[in-house]
Motif scaffolding. Sequence first.
Motif, PDB file in Angstrom:
ATOM      1  N   LYS A 226       0.829  -1.198   0.000  1.00  0.00           N
ATOM      2  CA  LYS A 226       0.000   0.000   0.000  1.00  0.00           C
ATOM      3  C   LYS A 226       0.871   1.259   0.000  1.00  0.00           C
ATOM      4  O   LYS A 226       0.396   2.347   0.292  1.00  0.00           O
ATOM      5  N   PHE A 227       2.149   1.083  -0.346  1.00  0.00           N
ATOM      6  CA  PHE A 227       3.074   2.205  -0.417  1.00  0.00           C
ATOM      7  C   PHE A 227       3.552   2.364  -1.851  1.00  0.00           C
ATOM      8  O   PHE A 227       3.168   1.590  -2.728  1.00  0.00           O
ATOM      9  N   ALA A 228       4.378   3.373  -2.118  1.00  0.00           N
ATOM     10  CA  ALA A 228       4.593   3.735  -3.524  1.00  0.00           C
ATOM     11  C   ALA A 228       6.018   4.086  -3.904  1.00  0.00           C
ATOM     12  O   ALA A 228       6.274   4.347  -5.075  1.00  0.00           O
TER      13      ALA A 228
ATOM     14  N   ASP B 247     -11.794   1.618 -12.932  1.00  0.00           N
ATOM     15  CA  ASP B 247     -11.576   2.538 -14.052  1.00  0.00           C
ATOM     16  C   ASP B 247     -10.242   3.261 -13.904  1.00  0.00           C
ATOM     17  O   ASP B 247      -9.504   3.450 -14.885  1.00  0.00           O
ATOM     18  N   GLU B 248      -9.923   3.678 -12.684  1.00  0.00           N
ATOM     19  CA  GLU B 248      -8.669   4.381 -12.432  1.00  0.00           C
ATOM     20  C   GLU B 248      -7.469   3.464 -12.695  1.00  0.00           C
ATOM     21  O   GLU B 248      -6.466   3.881 -13.286  1.00  0.00           O
ATOM     22  N   ALA B 249      -7.582   2.213 -12.271  1.00  0.00           N
ATOM     23  CA  ALA B 249      -6.495   1.267 -12.513  1.00  0.00           C
ATOM     24  C   ALA B 249      -6.314   1.014 -14.004  1.00  0.00           C
ATOM     25  O   ALA B 249      -5.181   0.953 -14.511  1.00  0.00           O
ATOM     26  N   ALA B 250      -7.422   0.876 -14.729  1.00  0.00           N
ATOM     27  CA  ALA B 250      -7.345   0.643 -16.168  1.00  0.00           C
ATOM     28  C   ALA B 250      -6.679   1.815 -16.875  1.00  0.00           C
ATOM     29  O   ALA B 250      -5.843   1.632 -17.770  1.00  0.00           O
ATOM     30  N   ALA B 251      -7.025   3.035 -16.460  1.00  0.00           N
ATOM     31  CA  ALA B 251      -6.413   4.218 -17.067  1.00  0.00           C
ATOM     32  C   ALA B 251      -4.927   4.288 -16.752  1.00  0.00           C
ATOM     33  O   ALA B 251      -4.100   4.640 -17.604  1.00  0.00           O
ATOM     34  N   ALA B 252      -4.548   3.943 -15.523  1.00  0.00           N
ATOM     35  CA  ALA B 252      -3.141   4.019 -15.112  1.00  0.00           C
ATOM     36  C   ALA B 252      -2.271   3.029 -15.878  1.00  0.00           C
ATOM     37  O   ALA B 252      -1.091   3.297 -16.129  1.00  0.00           O
ATOM     38  N   LEU B 253      -2.833   1.881 -16.258  1.00  0.00           N
ATOM     39  CA  LEU B 253      -2.054   0.834 -16.924  1.00  0.00           C
ATOM     40  C   LEU B 253      -2.230   0.837 -18.436  1.00  0.00           C
ATOM     41  O   LEU B 253      -1.608   0.027 -19.133  1.00  0.00           O
TER      42      LEU B 253
ATOM     43  N   ALA C 180      -3.616   6.919  -6.133  1.00  0.00           N
ATOM     44  CA  ALA C 180      -3.018   7.359  -7.397  1.00  0.00           C
ATOM     45  C   ALA C 180      -1.514   7.123  -7.398  1.00  0.00           C
ATOM     46  O   ALA C 180      -0.933   6.731  -8.417  1.00  0.00           O
ATOM     47  N   ALA C 181      -0.865   7.347  -6.251  1.00  0.00           N
ATOM     48  CA  ALA C 181       0.578   7.123  -6.162  1.00  0.00           C
ATOM     49  C   ALA C 181       0.913   5.640  -6.270  1.00  0.00           C
ATOM     50  O   ALA C 181       1.911   5.255  -6.897  1.00  0.00           O
ATOM     51  N   ARG C 182       0.087   4.786  -5.684  1.00  0.00           N
ATOM     52  CA  ARG C 182       0.322   3.341  -5.789  1.00  0.00           C
ATOM     53  C   ARG C 182       0.210   2.889  -7.240  1.00  0.00           C
ATOM     54  O   ARG C 182       0.995   2.058  -7.711  1.00  0.00           O
ATOM     55  N   LEU C 183      -0.761   3.430  -7.962  1.00  0.00           N
ATOM     56  CA  LEU C 183      -0.943   3.046  -9.356  1.00  0.00           C
ATOM     57  C   LEU C 183       0.192   3.576 -10.220  1.00  0.00           C
ATOM     58  O   LEU C 183       0.637   2.893 -11.156  1.00  0.00           O
TER      59      LEU C 183
END
Length: 361
Positions: free
Chosen positions: A195-197, A271-277, A233-236
């Motif tokens: 859970k860290f980045a 959705d956020e994960a899909a956008a990040a990757l 957002a930082a983790r992604l």
Amino acid sequence: MSAVRPAGAARRGWWPKRLLLTRAARDWAHGRAMAERAAAAGTEVIELDGDRLSLRFSEDPRRAYVEAKATVAVVVAPPSKRRLQPIAPSADWRVDLAEGCPAHCSYCYLAGSLKGPPITRVYANLPEILNALPAYLGQGQVTSRSAARAGEGTSFEASCYTDPLALEPLTGSLAAMIAWFGGWEAAASLRFTSKFADVTPLLALAHGGRTRMRASLNPRGYARFEGGTAPVAARLRALRAMAEAGYRIGLTIAPIIAAPGWESAYGALIDEAAAALHGVPALDCTIELITHRYNPGSKAVLQSWYPGSDLDMSGQDRTTKRTRFGAEKQVYDAATMRALRGFFEQRLADRLPAARILYWT
């Protein structure tokens, strides 16, 4: 015992307020390096005369919790800790670099597992821990004998009792283990979730494609349950950076909490994960889906640690499940589980079709 606290250097990431260095840990270069690193960052370093962690904390339980959470002990993992245990369904074997975590998650499953004040113990005898691993090759029941996950070889999970990335500025243990696996010419792989980045120190390592990093995620609106962790957002961003550095990656969506509005919250997270990757070349991404559960012991501890938390542990929409050892835990009832699982499987298929779900629990 002796203590020293030099002028603090610039601190990056999480650092304890005090570090206890046991006598046995001083015999290991890795242990001494941790103490030196902590001292340079301004942490109080206390050299113990022996190996017992007999400390006095505040009589106020909440204050004692805060004091313990800010304390790290550098210890030697005994032979019993170096005998690996199975860790289905994640991996073949659990390998521990530490026990405990600096985060303040009000659902923490370690609350019912670790005894005494929540001091984080980090292991100085990393060479012994690594040297024990070859004996376990081909011996597991999860990936060693799975056609679907055979590409992982014998798999070793490093984040069962800790978040190794959270401790990495202090320990350096995760980087050392990743490099060790990268040079190990064997059908084996390392896994960790966080859970860290702060993955910058890991990006240039010669990992050989043998390590999978997973980001442990919950919706932004659930941040109140995950104190002291990096923003989602930082983790992604960290996950994408690892993928671009050639690491295998994954999403650990955990614990899934069926709070009011969970559909929209988790939909936005996916959705956020899909956008990040999006656009990552040759993406190798797995997904692990773990629903929230607790037992009477962990519930009592967590409610003493986080008396103001609004995490629902009332028993509503829950059922009792018994482990193979006879222990009880509260899991979501069948109707809630069906609704959750159906939602996640459909939404993930739509938004992250290249990723594969490893398991649901």
